[in-house]
Design an enzyme around this catalytic site. Sequence first.
Site, PDB file in Angstrom:
ATOM      1  N   TYR A   1      32.663 -37.718   7.567  1.00 34.15           N
ATOM      2  CA  TYR A   1      31.221 -38.001   7.226  1.00 34.15           C
ATOM      3  C   TYR A   1      30.823 -39.214   6.975  1.00 34.15           C
ATOM      4  CZ  TYR A   1      26.942 -36.972   4.671  1.00 34.15           C
ATOM      5  OH  TYR A   1      25.760 -36.861   3.916  1.00 34.15           O
TER       6      TYR A   1
ATOM      7  N   ASP B   1      34.213 -47.756   7.363  1.00 35.42           N
ATOM      8  CA  ASP B   1      33.180 -47.165   6.223  1.00 35.42           C
ATOM      9  C   ASP B   1      33.917 -47.037   4.972  1.00 35.42           C
ATOM     10  OD1 ASP B   1      31.670 -45.758   4.746  1.00 35.42           O
ATOM     11  OD2 ASP B   1      31.381 -44.033   6.174  1.00 35.42           O
TER      12      ASP B   1
ATOM     13  N   LYS C   1      28.437 -46.104  -3.182  1.00 33.62           N
ATOM     14  CA  LYS C   1      29.078 -45.345  -4.154  1.00 33.62           C
ATOM     15  C   LYS C   1      29.240 -46.078  -5.292  1.00 33.62           C
ATOM     16  CE  LYS C   1      30.283 -41.305  -1.830  1.00 33.62           C
ATOM     17  NZ  LYS C   1      29.554 -40.243  -1.897  1.00 33.62           N
TER      18      LYS C   1
HETATM   19  C1  LIG Z   1      32.637 -42.194   3.940  1.00 30.14           C
HETATM   20  C2  LIG Z   1      31.100 -41.799   3.478  1.00 30.14           C
HETATM   21  N1  LIG Z   1      30.162 -42.648   4.128  1.00 30.14           N
HETATM   22  C3  LIG Z   1      28.726 -42.507   3.968  1.00 30.14           C
HETATM   23  C4  LIG Z   1      28.362 -41.589   2.818  1.00 30.14           C
HETATM   24  C5  LIG Z   1      27.044 -41.358   2.534  1.00 30.14           C
HETATM   25  O1  LIG Z   1      26.802 -42.206   1.484  1.00 30.14           O
HETATM   26  P1  LIG Z   1      25.229 -41.579   0.701  1.00 30.14           P
HETATM   27  O2  LIG Z   1      25.606 -40.279   0.310  1.00 30.14           O
HETATM   28  O3  LIG Z   1      25.182 -42.758  -0.507  1.00 30.14           O
HETATM   29  O4  LIG Z   1      24.210 -41.729   1.532  1.00 30.14           O
HETATM   30  C6  LIG Z   1      29.442 -40.912   2.085  1.00 30.14           C
HETATM   31  C7  LIG Z   1      28.917 -40.049   1.115  1.00 30.14           C
HETATM   32  O5  LIG Z   1      29.820 -38.929   0.929  1.00 30.14           O
HETATM   33  C8  LIG Z   1      30.585 -40.986   2.598  1.00 30.14           C
HETATM   34  O6  LIG Z   1      31.619 -40.308   1.954  1.00 30.14           O
END
Ligand SMILES: Cc1ncc(COP(=O)(O)O)c(C=O)c1O
Length: 461
Positions: free
Chosen positions: A166, A271, A299
Amino acid sequence: MATTATVKIDRDRIRELTAREESHLNAETGASKRMLKRAQASLSGGVASSYQLRDPWPIYLSRGKGPRVWDVDDNEMLDFHNGFGSMVQGHAHPEITKAVVERMELGTHFAAPTEDAIAVAEELKRRWGLPQWRYTNSGSESTMDAIRIARAHTGRDTIMKIFGSYHGHHDYVMVSIGVPYGAIGDRDNLASLPYGGGIPQSVANMTIPVPFNDADAMERRIERLISEDRKPACVIMEAAMMNLGIVLPEPGYLEAVREITKRHGIVLIFDEVKTGICIAAGGATERFGVMPDMVTLAKALGGGLPSGAIGGSEEVMKVVADGKVYQVGTYNGNPLVMAAARANLEKVMTPAAYVHLDALNDHMVKGCRAVIDRHHLPGYAVGISSKGCVTFSPTKVVDYESFKANQDGELCDLAWLYNMNRGIFMTPGREEEWTLSITHSIDDCEHFVRVFDEMARDLLT
Ligand SMILES: Cc1ncc(COP(=O)(O)O)c(C=O)c1O
């Protein structure tokens, strides 16, 4: 890590305990039930984000302090959810609170750069060793902008991701996540499947998924794409997958991915929305010692405020500096967020904080492993600094395919209910993990392990 001789768990017993625990939780959360009724009249589904939905009602929270949160029924719980891993600092940390209150009085938004934005970028540069940074307001914005930068830098449209990972809720990456086992496709030709409605198949087709922990499969798919004149602009991936519980990279995998992407001139994006700030000062990049071309953060960066950042090499980020890519946003580098992030990085997530988190997590993982061994449960515990989980699977999960084929989802659901009914606020969902905060103690971790032991005993009697 994988368990050997394990007991066969009676499925009826799982269902019986699940029913008992569900009715207990329902009885204790009447105010949440009433709040859902009120919320549904104005808030779609009664929640602010679909990830907050839960049957029969979500647990509405009222406040948090340090390692604890309270729901609207005033149930006090130790927080191992920590805002999907955002609150590694603990709730209402005094240093972050002070920085935010001071900034409030000086004005909170100008859409003009401030000194804190520079200080945060300097610290991120020091931690990650990547020279150029920009801000966003969420993880989704970070991954969206990073991909756009990679596309502009390479002049290519196709992108590659890991099946099951994700990376946020924009169309480029809402592809090949959480699909049924039968729909995955064959390993060398995994399917590009939109995740939910509203995502055009034509957009999904530009995102090519490959299995985690298989550098050869990645390289084969890249070569095929090259032969079709569709060489990817980037590979976007988590260095350790955090959305199948936790799946660590096998030795040599990240190094191989780095070598393949470099050789083919493909931008490697780690990421670090979940791993950044949380598993080491310099995130997974530091922890695994492999340097990507770009990282995405969010986060835990903002200490509880909506934040995000992108770091990159001079070469890749040149398209931003020279104006080819519009990396923009009214709230990018918002002063309130920057004040929180600066206090977070400079005063809270210090070297001592990581030593403490590592010690806590060792305790959690060892404790859970002891429970698994004592009761011969089909599963194993895995952790990395503030993050960890018990994966209920008789064999080791290395990618989405092995996760889907082996994870015992019913046991996962039962564990969540056991936690919630015994003072542990835990991440819902079968793909999530715990996040510890620096305000947790060894006693808090022992409580978690005791509850796990209680569930194991109940299951086997
Ligand atoms: C690895 C990863 N990237 C991107 C995101 C997206 O972040 P946001 O919910 O702040 O848009 C998440 C959200 O859980 C994530 O776990």
